[in-house]
Design a protein around this motif. Structure first.
Motif, short mmCIF file in Angstrom:
data_model
loop_
_atom_site.label_atom_id
_atom_site.label_comp_id
_atom_site.label_asym_id
_atom_site.label_seq_id
_atom_site.Cartn_x
_atom_site.Cartn_y
_atom_site.Cartn_z
N VAL A 188 -98.92 39.70 36.59
CA VAL A 188 -100.05 39.34 37.53
C VAL A 188 -99.43 38.64 38.77
N ASP A 217 -81.76 41.21 30.23
CA ASP A 217 -82.10 39.43 30.05
C ASP A 217 -81.89 39.16 31.36
N TYR A 218 -82.49 37.66 32.00
CA TYR A 218 -82.29 37.90 33.18
C TYR A 218 -80.83 37.40 33.97
N PRO A 255 -89.44 31.42 34.34
CA PRO A 255 -89.21 31.44 32.92
C PRO A 255 -90.16 30.36 32.32
N PRO A 256 -89.76 30.62 30.56
CA PRO A 256 -90.45 29.49 30.09
C PRO A 256 -90.27 27.95 30.53
N ASN A 279 -88.60 34.14 23.40
CA ASN A 279 -88.45 32.86 24.27
C ASN A 279 -87.63 31.98 23.89
C1 LIG Z 1 -93.79 31.92 32.20
S1 LIG Z 1 -93.76 33.79 30.62
C2 LIG Z 1 -93.52 34.50 32.56
C3 LIG Z 1 -95.35 34.75 33.33
C4 LIG Z 1 -95.37 35.48 34.04
N1 LIG Z 1 -94.97 35.09 35.27
C5 LIG Z 1 -97.00 35.41 34.22
O1 LIG Z 1 -97.38 34.93 34.98
O2 LIG Z 1 -97.63 36.42 33.51
C6 LIG Z 1 -91.80 34.09 31.19
C7 LIG Z 1 -91.83 35.35 30.21
O3 LIG Z 1 -89.80 35.24 30.71
C8 LIG Z 1 -89.45 35.95 29.40
N2 LIG Z 1 -87.66 35.13 29.06
C9 LIG Z 1 -87.58 34.93 27.86
N3 LIG Z 1 -86.45 34.26 27.39
C10 LIG Z 1 -86.29 35.72 28.45
C11 LIG Z 1 -84.12 35.79 28.55
N4 LIG Z 1 -83.69 35.16 28.87
N5 LIG Z 1 -84.38 36.63 29.59
C12 LIG Z 1 -85.43 37.43 30.27
N6 LIG Z 1 -86.81 37.50 30.03
C13 LIG Z 1 -86.75 36.02 29.19
C14 LIG Z 1 -90.77 35.76 28.13
O4 LIG Z 1 -90.39 36.94 27.29
C15 LIG Z 1 -91.94 35.82 29.32
O5 LIG Z 1 -92.55 37.58 29.06
#
Ligand SMILES: C[S@@+](CC[C@H](N)C(=O)[O-])C[C@H]1O[C@@H](n2cnc3c(N)ncnc32)[C@H](O)[C@@H]1O
Length: 302
Positions: free
Chosen positions: A42, A174-175, A192-193, A203
């Motif tokens: 979003v 991965d980030y 991030p989560p 997550n």
């Molecule tokens: C809080 S959500 C992001 C929400 C987004 N900004 C929204 O408004 O919809 C966090 C995202 O980080 C991803 N995620 C978790 N660990 C990760 C990692 N190590 N590397 C990349 N992405 C990761 C999850 O799959 C999730 O989709």
């Protein structure tokens, strides 16, 4: 400001915070808009950058948006699919939801992912250790009414249109990998989560992840904004003041509607961490009097 809601929902979705985040962004748009944690998309989709790198380690999110980009998923296809599947859901109720869930866990089809995401309990994305989607039915057999399908179809059409006129790349990674290739002209938005709050198979976000993210962002050559939280009515995020204290921190109250437990639907003091002086602090951070350290094993979903 009109906010375009994306076709996928997820815990921690920032739809209501987009205007705030957008106002804080200071960027000439010349480099890449980079999101290491795309989620629903979003924020980036509303920024409408010319060029972007959208990443997430959840392959189903990335596959879904890649299929929209390539045209394998179109708005019309989504309409037909949801009409057919929605009809079956109305006829068979929860049994049909679980049939689709089984089918998705076997075949991993992106349209089944969309169906589950919109028919499951509270629109969350959660996988078990075996990588299986495990959110229960949302108890609405009539979920895919005509107007609701049209809404989703329009959301898909919006993303499809933007992927055609922009240079957007969607990568499942991965980030740490995403942050390894940032240039000065880019802008990084990190969501991030939330430590101790959003937890599932993709997550598994723990203290060491947050610490590494902080170390990487300290070296980030471009401007960045990180979304995190300051406190709920029950607790403070102590990490905000230990790891992120060297940056500018802005806060704002927010109410999450996504979440299994009533306790998690209360308001949250959201925080933005910036490595530059943002010009629109709606509330500047006041240090809380008392910190309650989070236990990261607690599973709180917004
Ligand atoms: C809080 S959500 C992001 C929400 C987004 N900004 C929204 O408004 O919809 C966090 C995202 O980080 C991803 N995620 C978790 N660990 C990760 C990692 N190590 N590397 C990349 N992405 C990761 C999850 O799959 C999730 O989709």
């Amino acid at each position: 400001m009109k906010i375009h809601i994306p076709p996928l929902k997820c815990q921690g979705i920032k739809s209501k915070l987009v205007p705030w985040i957008k106002n804080c962004v200071e960027w000439d748009g010349k480099g890449l808009w980079i999101e290491p944690f795309l989620g629903s998309g979003v924020v980036g989709f509303n920024m409408q950058p010319k060029a972007a790198l959208f990443c997430d380690n959840n392959p189903h999110i990335i596959n879904f948006y890649n299929e929209i980009k390539t045209g394998a998923i179109t708005a019309e296809l989504v309409r037909n699919f949801l009409e057919t599947e929605g009809h079956q859901l109305t006829k068979q109720g929860q049994d049909y939801y679980y049939q689709v869930r089984e089918r998705f866990n076997r075949d991993k089809a992106p349209l089944d992912f969309l169906f589950l995401n919109r028919a499951c309990f509270n629109g969350v994305i959660r996988f078990n250790r075996r990588g299986e989607f495990n959110v229960p039915f949302g108890h609405k057999p009539e979920r895919f009414a005509k107007a609701y399908i049209t809404k989703i179809v329009n959301q898909v059409a919006y993303v499809a249109k933007l992927t055609k006129v922009s240079d957007w790349t969607f990568l499942c990674q991965d980030y740490r990998r995403t942050l390894a290739n940032v240039s000065q002209s880019d802008f990084v938005y990190c969501d991030p989560p939330y430590l101790g709050r959003h937890v599932d198979y993709f997550n598994s976000w723990e203290e060491k992840e947050e610490e590494q993210l902080c170390a990487l962002l300290k070296k980030c050559p471009s401007k960045f904004i990180l979304s995190t939280w300051q406190n709920t009515s029950h607790r403070e995020n102590a990490y905000l003041h230990s790891w992120w204290s060297t940056f500018q921190i802005l806060t704002k109250e927010h109410f999450y509607h996504v979440g299994a437990k009533e306790i998690n639907r209360s308001s949250v003091q959201e925080a933005l961490v910036l490595n530059f002086q943002g010009n629109v602090p709606e509330t500047t951070l006041e240090k809380p009097k008392q910190f309650v350290l989070l236990e990261s094993s607690e599973n709180y979903n917004f």
